[in-house]
Design an enzyme around this catalytic site. Structure first.
Site, PDB file in Angstrom:
ATOM      1  N   PRO A   1      11.173  49.172  47.017  1.00  0.00           N
ATOM      2  CA  PRO A   1      10.703  50.553  46.890  1.00  0.00           C
ATOM      3  C   PRO A   1       9.241  50.788  47.248  1.00  0.00           C
ATOM      4  CG  PRO A   1      10.912  49.544  44.730  1.00  0.00           C
ATOM      5  CD  PRO A   1      11.398  48.517  45.718  1.00  0.00           C
TER       6      PRO A   1
ATOM      7  N   ASP B   1      11.230  51.340  59.123  1.00  0.00           N
ATOM      8  CA  ASP B   1      11.400  52.739  58.753  1.00  0.00           C
ATOM      9  C   ASP B   1      10.096  53.323  58.245  1.00  0.00           C
ATOM     10  OD1 ASP B   1      14.070  52.673  59.190  1.00  0.00           O
ATOM     11  OD2 ASP B   1      14.621  52.445  57.089  1.00  0.00           O
TER      12      ASP B   1
ATOM     13  N   LYS C   1      12.581  58.378  60.994  1.00  0.00           N
ATOM     14  CA  LYS C   1      13.466  59.428  61.485  1.00  0.00           C
ATOM     15  C   LYS C   1      13.073  60.806  60.989  1.00  0.00           C
ATOM     16  CE  LYS C   1      17.173  56.770  60.704  1.00  0.00           C
ATOM     17  NZ  LYS C   1      18.543  56.402  60.423  1.00  0.00           N
TER      18      LYS C   1
ATOM     19  N   GLY D   1      13.427  50.477  53.792  1.00  0.00           N
ATOM     20  CA  GLY D   1      13.064  50.740  52.402  1.00  0.00           C
ATOM     21  C   GLY D   1      14.219  50.384  51.482  1.00  0.00           C
ATOM     22  N   GLY D   2      13.904  49.884  50.292  1.00  0.00           N
ATOM     23  CA  GLY D   2      14.944  49.592  49.307  1.00  0.00           C
ATOM     24  C   GLY D   2      15.867  48.484  49.761  1.00  0.00           C
ATOM     25  N   ASP D   3      17.158  48.731  49.667  1.00  0.00           N
ATOM     26  CA  ASP D   3      18.172  47.778  50.117  1.00  0.00           C
ATOM     27  C   ASP D   3      18.800  48.300  51.410  1.00  0.00           C
ATOM     28  OD1 ASP D   3      20.121  45.433  49.251  1.00  0.00           O
ATOM     29  OD2 ASP D   3      21.346  47.075  50.054  1.00  0.00           O
TER      30      ASP D   3
ATOM     31  N   THR E   1      16.767  48.150  45.553  1.00  0.00           N
ATOM     32  CA  THR E   1      16.947  49.555  45.905  1.00  0.00           C
ATOM     33  C   THR E   1      16.000  50.411  45.066  1.00  0.00           C
ATOM     34  OG1 THR E   1      18.496  51.393  46.008  1.00  0.00           O
ATOM     35  CG2 THR E   1      18.896  49.788  44.293  1.00  0.00           C
TER      36      THR E   1
ATOM     37  N   MET F   1      17.678  61.253  48.317  1.00  0.00           N
ATOM     38  CA  MET F   1      17.530  62.287  49.350  1.00  0.00           C
ATOM     39  C   MET F   1      17.912  63.666  48.834  1.00  0.00           C
ATOM     40  SD  MET F   1      19.236  60.158  52.526  1.00  0.00           S
ATOM     41  CE  MET F   1      20.564  59.433  51.564  1.00  0.00           C
TER      42      MET F   1
HETATM   43  N1  SAH Z   1      17.823  52.059  51.246  1.00  0.00           N
HETATM   44  C1  SAH Z   1      16.996  52.858  50.366  1.00  0.00           C
HETATM   45  C2  SAH Z   1      17.407  54.322  50.360  1.00  0.00           C
HETATM   46  C3  SAH Z   1      17.232  55.029  51.670  1.00  0.00           C
HETATM   47  S1  SAH Z   1      17.609  56.736  51.579  1.00  0.00           S
HETATM   48  C4  SAH Z   1      17.039  52.260  48.956  1.00  0.00           C
HETATM   49  O1  SAH Z   1      17.834  51.344  48.700  1.00  0.00           O
HETATM   50  O2  SAH Z   1      16.247  52.688  48.122  1.00  0.00           O
HETATM   51  C5  SAH Z   1      16.015  57.429  51.302  1.00  0.00           C
HETATM   52  C6  SAH Z   1      15.881  57.920  49.870  1.00  0.00           C
HETATM   53  O3  SAH Z   1      15.639  56.834  48.984  1.00  0.00           O
HETATM   54  C7  SAH Z   1      14.724  58.861  49.629  1.00  0.00           C
HETATM   55  O4  SAH Z   1      15.040  60.173  50.025  1.00  0.00           O
HETATM   56  C8  SAH Z   1      14.554  58.754  48.141  1.00  0.00           C
HETATM   57  O5  SAH Z   1      15.542  59.502  47.459  1.00  0.00           O
HETATM   58  C9  SAH Z   1      14.864  57.278  47.897  1.00  0.00           C
HETATM   59  N2  SAH Z   1      13.640  56.458  47.820  1.00  0.00           N
HETATM   60  C10 SAH Z   1      13.287  55.441  48.615  1.00  0.00           C
HETATM   61  N3  SAH Z   1      12.122  54.882  48.226  1.00  0.00           N
HETATM   62  C11 SAH Z   1      11.725  55.568  47.128  1.00  0.00           C
HETATM   63  C12 SAH Z   1      10.612  55.485  46.245  1.00  0.00           C
HETATM   64  N4  SAH Z   1       9.647  54.577  46.414  1.00  0.00           N
HETATM   65  N5  SAH Z   1      10.556  56.366  45.211  1.00  0.00           N
HETATM   66  C13 SAH Z   1      11.507  57.287  45.014  1.00  0.00           C
HETATM   67  N6  SAH Z   1      12.583  57.417  45.826  1.00  0.00           N
HETATM   68  C14 SAH Z   1      12.698  56.571  46.865  1.00  0.00           C
END
Ligand code: SAH
Length: 258
Positions: free
Chosen positions: A20, A43, A65, A96-98, A126, A177
């Protein structure tokens, strides 16, 4: 030495979760790949602190994007990964995230496999889990949450999505999102039976220095998002657990103050 086996080598595409934002939340494997990669395709959600870990001279390609024009861009990203791998380059595709939670990692893996490009997947924390830890909101709770659901608040258009069945007792909903569509989300969930007073938290920039945690009832979500000028990236966590953690944090704060 220039052998034919060198020329025909196909690179590997590593789909890597960057977590994150806080670099401490990278897996060791992700950190190792980021620090050694010659090419990183990333990304917009990958934090600057993490990008700063790339080695000097690494090629960094941003494929952030715009919200519109998703499909075409994704095709172009898939093509880029395949082209680089077929040219013999290993690629770190950093997300970002997973990579497999709303990250379109599935599509990228598919495109690579279809082109005969080997794929490796490195999971990331995630944002749902990063945010829950940072805000001290447990997503499950023995007394009040035995089901957790991850929901895309904006994905192929809200209308195509089946929101019926999301509402229910003892549940936690984590909406990704959902900032731009917060008003419709609140409306749909209440129409499906979630009480207007159901507690929620909006967690913006989870695990980053500028993190904010905002709370309120479901019916107040649109006003909360507008009034506090919430911006992406943010998660909306809905359910009793968001109220319980608030009480717990207050108790800790009171104790500390005494
Ligand atoms: N693969 C990512 C998600 C991608 S979709 C995951 O596993 O986290 C993008 C959305 O993820 C954003 O619109 C938001 O809702 C969330 N997101 C990603 N990073 C974030 C963060 N640091 N804080 C809060 N929401 C986050």
């Amino acid at each position: 030495m220039q052998g034919p086996h060198l020329e025909s080598r196909t690179g590997t595409v590593h789909l890597v979760g960057a977590g994150p934002g806080d670099p401490d939340l990278l897996t060791l494997r992700a950190a190792r790949l980021i620090m050694s990669a010659g090419l990183i395709v990333h990304d917009g959600l990958v934090s600057p602190e993490i990008m700063a870990m790339a080695r000097a001279g690494a090629r960094l390609v941003s494929v952030a994007k715009a919200r519109s024009n998703h499909t075409m861009k994704q095709d172009a990203i898939n093509a880029l990964l395949v082209r680089e791998a077929l040219a013999g380059h290993d690629v770190v595709r950093l997300k970002g995230g997973d990579p497999f939670i709303f990250g379109r990692g599935g599509e990228e893996a598919e495109a690579c496999r279809a082109a005969g490009v080997p794929v490796q997947v490195v999971p990331g924390i995630t944002s749902a889990l990063g945010a829950s830890a940072a805000a001290q909101i447990p997503l499950t709770h023995r007394d009040s949450a035995s089901i957790v659901t991850f929901v895309a608040g904006q994905c192929k258009g809200l209308t195509e999505q089946d929101w019926a069945g999301l509402a229910g007792k003892d549940r936690t909903l984590v909406i990704f999102m959902g900032v731009a569509t917060a008003a419709q989300i609140a409306e749909k969930l209440m129409a499906d039976g979630l009480a207007p007073e159901t507690p929620l938290a909006v967690i913006e920039n989870a695990t980053r220095s500028e993190m904010r945690v905002l709370r309120g009832p479901l019916a107040g979500l649109p006003d909360l998002v507008q009034g506090q000028r919430v911006r992406s990236p943010a998660l909306i966590v809905i359910g009793q657990v968001t109220a319980e953690s608030d009480t717990a944090l207050h108790a800790i704060a009171l104790e500390a103050a005494q």
